[in-house]
Design an enzyme around this catalytic site. Structure first.
Site, PDB file in Angstrom:
ATOM      1  N   TYR A 279       0.815  -1.207   0.000  1.00 46.51           N
ATOM      2  CA  TYR A 279       0.000   0.000   0.000  1.00 46.51           C
ATOM      3  C   TYR A 279       0.854   1.264   0.000  1.00 46.51           C
ATOM      4  O   TYR A 279       0.392   2.326  -0.453  1.00 46.51           O
ATOM      5  CB  TYR A 279      -0.991  -0.025   1.169  1.00 46.51           C
ATOM      6  N   HIS A 434      -5.064  -2.390   7.197  1.00 44.60           N
ATOM      7  CA  HIS A 434      -4.459  -3.429   6.363  1.00 44.60           C
ATOM      8  C   HIS A 434      -3.442  -4.267   7.133  1.00 44.60           C
ATOM      9  O   HIS A 434      -2.749  -5.095   6.549  1.00 44.60           O
ATOM     10  CB  HIS A 434      -3.801  -2.805   5.132  1.00 44.60           C
TER      11      HIS A 434
END
Length: 757
Positions: A279, A434
């Site tokens: 990410y 996440h």
């Protein structure tokens, strides 16, 4: 008299012109358009060089071919309907890319067909947008209009704002007003004021939202939008209990939001992004292109100097978080195979080179990428390569701190240059929504090959048949759970009970990281909150010694609990089992290893209950190399063979195997293991070399003082490697004296290593 009056009038006119120019400059129009990624000066420089800068010319030719083919098909702006991977989703995604590239082609080639195409497509969007309701797919916590989630709407505007900037001066004021009033201003307001749960938080989603609003604000010279992007919304009215699709709470800690806040909070001073490299890679495009735009349009902000140059540092972090093929280590939610060949990293490397001092090692990465960004930064890369300035980018052993101030643990990477071995140990914060529940976990590589793997995420990105391209339920039931990682598990429960809020309140603690001696590299960290009243401490050593063909990895996983528990330690290997030095039973009918916390997804394929203390060994073959796991075991310990795939009717999980070391009823103990890389197998000659382990025995050495742990490794040639680790305090200046088997060992520092016959 007439001459004097005329001269006075001319002087007044000059004064007016000067004031007008200064006023325009103060309003940000120092160079007109384009002024985001491309600049007028940059465009002129590029045009002068075209035809003589190979990598730039190649990228430009490929882009022109792609865009010409797309323009020939006409304009496609369908009414939004589908999830990720569906036609309308992919069509609008293709539109944002083609529009951005068309704008660039107009500037560089001055062919009006590209500007006309951008305008015609934008006009079609402007006709449709005011009538659009929220997207019909209702899954997202923040539904978009063109896409099923605001995130993709923001993606669209980040790219399309660049296209608008490129044709801004080509359009009449009437045409610009129409686009801005019907499309761009309503679009920016929707992403921000009408979607505060998306815009006003600390997350990669919000970074895209902030940048989308900021980029279009820069094009239109709209200071309100620019400030909204930089500093967030003042009043957001977000429900503090609202969660996003991944289970993370929406409301950030504290009230600071916006682009600056998303630089302050997720990035450590080293440039590590707490969500992990997958990410971080995804967010680097908006971070870097907005920084480039700000540097071009508002240089007084000195954005590349913010937080001691954290954005430039972040590019180097990402490059270091890759294997020999440039693929990112799968930390937290990560799709394997993503690499620095992605468009985001091409852009980031170009921008870092241009604005970060022309580091020639970045040129070697750009040469591998074999593409450039079609702007000033890409030109700088192309000229550097043309002039032969590239130097190697060396990936070294490195510790990357986590947390906004670097105090929330770290990622430790040990690398052995000659053998291609790389260890990645994770002892970080949760990693926002996440993050995975895998404190003190690790993965291990030989060049690009995974020796011991991290599973990554459970998702098929943009494959519509698999849950619309979104995260699968198995991401929560398997991939995030502790048993899915190479880390310790107590009583078949995940760390922090698998609770996001609890996990977010804690982080592991760095204990020791020393790579000053390339033959003895060590990383060590502690975790005291994963389980109540249980202390965990993992130490990993990469030892290079002439007694072993390659460096060996030594893994010491200590645990200390107030009460008796079962402790499991899995190793997710790749390849085919070759041999074991113990007997085990394989069931005719498979059963699951448990019924929750990820255990329900594991088939039990074999089991051994050890009858006495011994050094247990298992050898496997992977990519024509042999590996052996040797581990110190005690009577009644268990060795389990398991495989992922149970309770998975839709085949969403890979069928990967694992070894699991189990200590059933203990309070205070340690798993002490060694992973050897040895030998080879040639399928053509059918010759196997050095297929056996070189380790004879692993012992834990008794110490009266519980502040120490000591162990030894004896090779088959009777070389004894003795290790002593001080585990109480990370004070390197303490002097130690300890007696083992009648021998006295003295040293200062946190550890001692002795090799003897």
């Amino acid at each position: 008299m007439f001459i004097k009056v005329r001269l006075t009038f001319i002087n007044v006119l000059k004064q007016v012109l000067i004031v007008s120019i200064l006023t325009l400059c103060s309003n940000g129009f120092t160079q007109g358009h384009p002024n985001l990624i491309l600049t007028k000066k940059g465009v002129d420089n590029i045009r002068k060089q075209l035809g003589s800068i190979p990598i730039f010319d190649k990228t430009l030719a490929e882009t022109k071919k792609e865009v010409d083919l797309e323009i020939a098909t006409g304009i496609h702006v369908p009414i939004p309907k589908d999830m990720a991977g569906g036609y309308t989703h992919d069509r609008h995604k293709k539109n944002w890319l083609v529009l951005q590239k068309s704008g660039v082609l107009y500037q560089l080639l001055k062919e009006e067909k590209y500007a006309d195409y951008v305008h015609d497509v934008l006009k079609t969007y402007a006709e449709m947008y005011p009538k659009l309701p929220l997207h019909p797919q209702t899954r997202s916590y923040a539904r978009g209009k063109i896409f099923w989630q605001c995130l993709n709407d923001a993606n669209w505007l980040v790219y399309v704002s660049q296209a608008y900037d490129c044709i801004y001066e080509y359009l009449s004021k009437k045409e610009r007003d129409y686009l801005e009033q019907n499309l761009f201003i309503p679009y920016a307001n929707f992403l921000s004021e009408e979607s505060p749960q998306f815009f006003n938080r600390i997350h990669n989603h919000s970074t895209w939202g902030n940048v989308a609003v900021g980029m279009i604000g820069l094009v239109m010279n709209n200071e309100e939008l620019i400030n909204r992007a930089l500093y967030g919304l003042k009043n957001d009215n977000i429900n503090p209990n609202l969660k996003d699709n991944d289970g993370g709470f929406i409301k950030p800690q504290g009230q600071k939001t916006g682009f600056y806040a998303n630089l302050d909070e997720p990035f450590s001073p080293d440039g590590y992004y707490t969500e992990g490299p997958y990410y971080q890679r995804y967010a680097m495009y908006p971070f870097m292109v907005f920084a480039e735009a700000l540097q071009n349009a508002k240089p007084e902000l000195k954005i590349f100097e913010y937080k001691e140059g954290v954005l430039l540092k972040a590019v180097y972090v990402l490059l270091n978080l890759t294997d020999s093929n440039g693929e990112f280590f799968p930390i937290n939610d990560s799709q394997k195979g993503m690499s620095y060949y992605s468009g985001e990293l091409i852009s980031a490397v170009n921008i870092a080179y241009h604005f970060g001092g022309n580091d020639t090692s970045l040129l070697s990465i750009a040469k591998q990428q074999n593409k450039v960004q079609l702007d000033d930064t890409g030109l700088a890369i192309a000229l550097g390569l043309q002039q032969g300035k590239a130097t190697p980018f060396i990936k070294k052993s490195i510790e990357l701190s986590d947390g906004s101030d670097g105090s929330k643990g770290a990622i430790g990477i040990l690398r052995s240059k000659d053998s291609g071995l790389s260890l990645v140990m994770k002892y970080t914060a949760q990693g926002l929504s996440h993050g995975h529940y895998d404190k003190l976990s690790f993965s291990y590589y030989k060049n690009h090959n995974e020796i011991l793997q991290d599973y990554g995420l459970a998702r098929f990105v943009n494959i519509e048949q698999k849950n619309g391209g979104g995260y699968l339920k198995e991401n929560k039931t398997w991939a995030k759970q502790s048993i899915a990682h190479n880390t310790i598990i107590q009583d078949e429960n995940s760390h922090f009970g698998g609770d996001f809020k609890t996990g977010s309140d804690h982080h592991s603690e760095k204990y020791l990281f020393n790579t000053s001696n390339p033959t003895f590299q060590i990383v060590s960290a502690k975790e005291d909150n994963a389980y109540p009243n249980t202390r965990l401490h993992r130490t990993m050593i990469m030892l290079k010694d002439e007694g072993f063909e390659n460096p060996v990895l030594i893994d010491v996983m200590q645990f200390n609990s107030d009460t008796i528990h079962q402790f499991d330690l899995p190793f997710y290997y790749q390849g085919q089992i070759i041999d074991t030095n113990f007997e085990y039973n394989s069931p005719n009918n498979l059963s699951t290893l448990g019924n929750k916390n990820g255990y329900q997804h594991l088939w039990l394929e074999g089991k051994s209950v050890l009858q006495n203390d011994k050094t247990v060994q298992t050898t496997w073959l992977s990519s024509n190399t042999f590996y052996t796991l040797s581990t110190r075991s005690k009577a009644n310990d268990e060795f389990l063979f398991a495989r992922i795939g149970a309770n998975d009717p839709n085949f969403n999980l890979r069928r990967d195997p694992t070894f699991i070391l189990r200590k059933p009823k203990v309070k205070n103990e340690a798993f002490i293991s060694v992973i050897e890389t040895h030998g080879s197998y040639d399928a053509v000659t059918e010759i196997a070399k050095n297929t056996q382990s070189n380790i004879k025995e692993i012992k834990r050495l008794p110490t009266k003082d519980t502040n120490y742990i000591a162990w030894s490794i004896t090779t088959k040639k009777n070389k004894i490697h003795t290790f002593i680790l001080y585990t109480s305090s990370a004070d390197n200046k303490i002097k130690h004296v300890i007696n083992l088997y009648g021998k006295t060992y003295k040293w200062s520092g946190l550890y001692s290593y002795i090799k003897e016959n």
